[in-house]
Design a protein around this motif. Sequence first.
Motif: not given
Length: 371
Positions: A162-164, A172, A174, A193-195, A205, A218, A220, A338
């Motif tokens: 995943s990317s943020v 953040l 994690y 967020f792209e999960i 989140v 995805s 926000r 992501p």
Amino acid sequence: MQKRNRYTEIEDFLSDESFQSWILLKIDNDGWEEWTLESQQRAKLVEDARHLLLAMKVPDSKLSTSDIRRALETTWLKIEEKENQKDLPENSNTKFLRKCFLNGVAATLIFGLISIWFYKNHFQTDNKVVTYKELIDENSEGLVEQTNNSDKPQIITLSDGSSVLLQPNSKLSYPKIFTGNERKVYLSGEGFFEISKNPKKPFYVYANEIVTKVVGTSFRVKAYSDQPDVEVLVRTGKVKVKSNEMISKSDQEEIVLLPNQALRFVRNDLKFNKITNITQDVALAKSVGNIEQLSFEFSDIPVSQIFETIEQAYLVDIDYPKDKLKDCHLTTSLSDQPLTEKLKIVCKSIGNNTSFEMNGNQIIITSEGCN
């Protein structure tokens, strides 16, 4: 070890929000009852704390500190007036008993007023603001914290792929590696967020007073601690939003959001406002960024243009061999993926040992050309 194992005073329990939720709202997610029965001494301490907390659980009151002070002054004046009355002859024993009685009444009234003030200032959660630090403190697993102190967004890649896209003045937290049956991260500020999809391992989140649950999508989240609202905006897929359990007086059910829908959590009254058309909300419409507007559907498009779209969306720099890829065209769908997955798909489509390397907001593509 849970922090409650170190409790030795009633005050320790009274300041514990999970204890308040258990006593006042019958929420026992942390196994309070089982924990209490492990020790007779502990059970006695818990029972005393319970009685005091219930005594403080008074109806909502508009009493201010000045109101309480005036009430106390009036009480003492009435007591003094009673003491100074000489209408009836009394012996010393009678006077002593009457004085004890009046003092007892005064003490009871004072305790009641102070209880109201103490409850309002320490336990009442109508307008409670849940902070990022509180969320982190509630989490027992080791977390990595990344803060964006720059003036432009930063890309964070998580262990599951995943990317943020973390905005400036945001944080953040994690885990290095997601373990167990859930993936949890904690946000202060704003992030897109792209999960990575994993139906067996939902992604959560935690952002101030709300929790956003997804499987693969995805969206926000905007949750600055100094702003009156918390917002969630969905680009693709479906998300579910609910109140954090730390907000004990919120009775909102889980809210489902679909693409191009949003939710605004009003912190002042703990209410959810669902927005089914974000174009009709002026504030949301203005806040929509490139990553939420650009299309990632490509049909016979030059690779250079695909890289340019990714650069605009994520505000990154992509270095690639332009001469070797100038005649490359691709047809592919990168939506709902992501950033790292987007890059993998592009590199695999190009072929010829094409690969990428990420260093912060810098991406380097290595390739020998198209297939």
